[in-house]
Design an enzyme around this catalytic site. Structure first.
Site, PDB file in Angstrom:
ATOM      1  N   TYR A   1       0.835  -1.205   0.000  1.00  0.00           N
ATOM      2  CA  TYR A   1       0.000   0.000   0.000  1.00  0.00           C
ATOM      3  C   TYR A   1       0.870   1.256   0.000  1.00  0.00           C
ATOM      4  O   TYR A   1       1.707   1.452   0.879  1.00  0.00           O
ATOM      5  CB  TYR A   1      -0.870  -0.028   1.245  1.00  0.00           C
TER       6      TYR A   1
ATOM      7  N   HIS B   1       4.030  -7.866  10.254  1.00  0.00           N
ATOM      8  CA  HIS B   1       3.556  -7.754   8.879  1.00  0.00           C
ATOM      9  C   HIS B   1       4.579  -8.275   7.875  1.00  0.00           C
ATOM     10  O   HIS B   1       4.221  -8.575   6.730  1.00  0.00           O
ATOM     11  CB  HIS B   1       3.196  -6.295   8.591  1.00  0.00           C
TER      12      HIS B   1
ATOM     13  N   ASP C   1       0.978  -9.998  13.352  1.00  0.00           N
ATOM     14  CA  ASP C   1       0.653  -8.940  12.393  1.00  0.00           C
ATOM     15  C   ASP C   1      -0.595  -8.193  12.845  1.00  0.00           C
ATOM     16  O   ASP C   1      -1.675  -8.787  12.970  1.00  0.00           O
ATOM     17  CB  ASP C   1       0.430  -9.563  11.014  1.00  0.00           C
TER      18      ASP C   1
ATOM     19  N   SER D   1       1.347  -7.914   1.248  1.00  0.00           N
ATOM     20  CA  SER D   1       0.431  -6.923   1.816  1.00  0.00           C
ATOM     21  C   SER D   1      -0.629  -6.553   0.768  1.00  0.00           C
ATOM     22  O   SER D   1      -1.349  -7.425   0.281  1.00  0.00           O
ATOM     23  CB  SER D   1       1.218  -5.708   2.311  1.00  0.00           C
TER      24      SER D   1
END
Length: 328
Positions: free
Chosen positions: A112, A306, A277, A191
């Site tokens: 992101y 993460h 995470d 992700s």
């Protein structure tokens, strides 16, 4: 998890394995989109057929311009092609300089806000002997935010509808290259890129593999109950302020959610998560794994956030692709 460990320390789940949602109790945040995975929309196939048809009315027109990187073993190109609605999408194409014949290829979506990063970033896949196309996620770069909410009340205007079409067209574009073996193309991402990889895995035909590390955009109801930081918190704040919009948001997300995508998977999958995470909680990945309609291998990393397995995941991905591509 109550599933047998695979020989490499991962976990195998079959397509009909239980999601294990009874273990998701004690979520720290309100259930602003409920507690169950979003259902697949009745018009899912027609929705995506229309989106891809709009894009394929335009020639994909791949274009590669050499970039002077000072590298001696890898060639890098500023790559562009026609994506959703014919818009121009860019990326970096990396090829091993000393190559023979058509190469297997990896199409790669980033996290992101990252965009395509630098032409010198992430040389792993080309160094391993693959054509590597990293796609510039539309409008992202430099840590940009707000994309999750862009058009979220209308499935046909939603930001991620066009992003998934862009990256599906990236698969089309790389398959047109003389340097690439069109029958050996894999989709990877971490992700946000992991969620995109799952989405493209549902839309692109004939992929050799889909690899998703800590996938975002997956199991939205659970993510909204458990994520303590990252983009899901933006949506939770939005729905807390506008609870009357929850049904519209749920309908939109159902078309792009990684769990919906997993239900339509055809390529073998590899997924991983970190048990600590708090951006893409591990429960969300488990739900996608349990829904995955093709063979899937899954690994969880105790104590990891993460980053999940980090370099361990990269090594596992290299091994998986070597097997799928029949190289080495």
């Amino acid at each position: 998890m109550p599933h047998p460990a695979s020989p490499d320390g991962g976990v195998r789940l079959s397509a009909d394995a239980p999601a294990g949602r009874a273990g998701f109790a004690g979520a720290p945040f309100p259930a602003v989109l409920g507690t169950e995975p979003l259902p697949t929309p009745d018009d899912y196939d027609a929705f995506w057929a229309d989106a891809l048809d709009l894009a394929r009315r335009h020639s994909v027109a791949p274009r590669a311009v050499p970039v002077d990187t000072l590298l001696t073993t890898i060639d890098v190109y500023d790559f562009s092609f026609a994506g959703a609605r014919g818009r121009t999408v860019t990326g970096w194409l990396r090829l091993p300089r000393h190559r023979e014949g058509a190469l297997p290829a990896v199409v790669h979506a980033n996290g992101y806000g990252a965009g395509r990063l630098s032409p010198l970033d992430d040389l792993t896949w080309s160094a391993a002997g693959y054509a590597h196309l990293v796609v510039n996620t539309h409008g992202q770069g430099g840590g940009s935010t707000g994309h999750l909410l862009d058009g979220i009340e209308d499935p046909r205007r939603y930001y991620y509808r066009d992003v998934l079409v862009d990256v599906t067209r990236a698969v089309d574009a790389v398959r047109e290259l003389d340097e690439v073996d069109a029958s050996r193309v894999a989709m990877i991402g971490n992700s946000q890129g992991g969620g995109i990889a799952l989405g493209v895995g549902a839309l692109a035909q004939g992929l050799a593999a889909v690899l998703a590390q800590s996938p975002f955009l997956t199991d939205a109801p659970t993510a909204l109950q458990r994520a303590a930081q990252g983009p899901w918190t933006e949506l939770r704040a939005y729905l807390t302020e506008h609870p009357e919009r929850a049904d519209a948001v749920a309908r939109t997300l159902a078309y792009v959610d990684g769990v919906t995508s997993a239900r339509h998977a055809t390529a073998p999958g590899w997924m991983s998560d970190g048990l600590a995470d708090d951006i893409c909680p591990p429960e969300t990945t488990r739900t996608a794994v349990a829904a995955y309609a093709a063979p899937v291998r899954f690994r969880e990393w105790p104590g990891a956030g993460h980053e999940a397995g980090g370099s361990g995941d990269v090594e596992a991905a290299l091994r998986a692709l070597r097997q799928r591509f029949g190289v080495g």
